[in-house]
Design a protein around this motif. Sequence first.
Motif, PDB file in Angstrom:
ATOM      1  N   GLU A 280      29.880  12.666  73.561  1.00  0.00           N
ATOM      2  CA  GLU A 280      29.308  13.856  73.370  1.00  0.00           C
ATOM      3  C   GLU A 280      30.654  14.327  72.803  1.00  0.00           C
ATOM      4  N   ASP A 281      31.713  13.681  72.558  1.00  0.00           N
ATOM      5  CA  ASP A 281      32.862  14.073  72.031  1.00  0.00           C
ATOM      6  C   ASP A 281      32.058  13.538  70.165  1.00  0.00           C
ATOM      7  N   ALA A 282      32.213  13.193  70.118  1.00  0.00           N
ATOM      8  CA  ALA A 282      31.769  11.866  68.730  1.00  0.00           C
ATOM      9  C   ALA A 282      30.662  12.349  67.825  1.00  0.00           C
ATOM     10  N   VAL A 283      29.134  13.451  68.686  1.00  0.00           N
ATOM     11  CA  VAL A 283      28.616  14.030  67.926  1.00  0.00           C
ATOM     12  C   VAL A 283      29.104  15.031  67.536  1.00  0.00           C
ATOM     13  N   GLY A 284      28.337  14.543  65.930  1.00  0.00           N
ATOM     14  CA  GLY A 284      28.405  15.618  65.257  1.00  0.00           C
ATOM     15  C   GLY A 284      29.819  16.071  63.964  1.00  0.00           C
TER      16      GLY A 284
END
Length: 331
Positions: A280-284
């Motif tokens: 989740e931290d990495a998405v985007g």
Amino acid sequence: MSESTPELVIVGVDNAAFAPLLEILEERGSVSAERLQLLEVQDSDVEQQVFAKRNIPVQSLEKFTFTAEQVVVLLKAGEAAQAALDTAEKAGAWVLDTAGNTRGDDSVTLVHPLINSDAIATAERRVLTLPVAGAAMVAEALFPLRDQLRRVEIQLNQPVSALGKSAVDAMAGQTARMFSGQDVDIDPAIGQRLAFNQLSSSEALLASGHNISELALIHDLRRLLGDTVAVDACINTASVFHGQLANLSVALSEDIDLEKVRALLKNGARLQMAERPSAEDAVGGETTLIGRLRQSLLSHRQVNFCAVSDNLRKDLAMNCVQIVHLLLKNY
């Protein structure tokens, strides 16, 4: 942009990576709307797309004429895409394959924009290929350690988007039906439920026990890091839409100072240290998050850490845009 600027032709509008690719192209001004062509196979029901506040029609792949003044990006695999690759190459266009159409063909140059972009100048053919998303992320994470790197074992947890847009749509439908207390249809191509599940392999197994995606990851990594590095990999599929996480066990040529390893990783291109990174931290984002760095209890020459990234935006779309930029400007 000048009319002499090559056109950018994207094949595969109905692809999970298309939206982030178009977004990054627009953000960076890599191509004007007038020089962008969008293609899909003839029977696909795809509406026109908005780019730079203009409507871009989606044309029939089978009826399109390729020329030498084009850079062609293949987001799509299959017979139609393979035919387009052959036709575009014969016409003199540059072709960038992101979908594995050229897998196993060593006459096609594998290019990672941060590791070996200079290989374009000496390419045997005007056909290039990107490493698979998992290999692209892991290669970036390992590159700062390349001088001491001897062996790496990879446990990659890939998201459902790595299986394609149809798998994303299937998991979304399964999730909605499960929340409604309904029975779930299983995709026969995968043979298992995607929603609220974790798959040891989303593909059929070969005689070795590996699957094709694992061998592709190993093959691409060895081409990027060199044949002296021993590589093995296992790919699981986690029940998340986007974001990949790899646990890496890395053997080095000598006993290591963990703080030195941390400093090397901290200074790596597009790498960012985090204590406990999640998908989740990495998405985007446009960096690979590195965390949980520790010395192995099995060997003083072995370190373990994890790498996390956005598999579509960063490891496919952004890498693709960087190579496209070089081709449009310099070749």
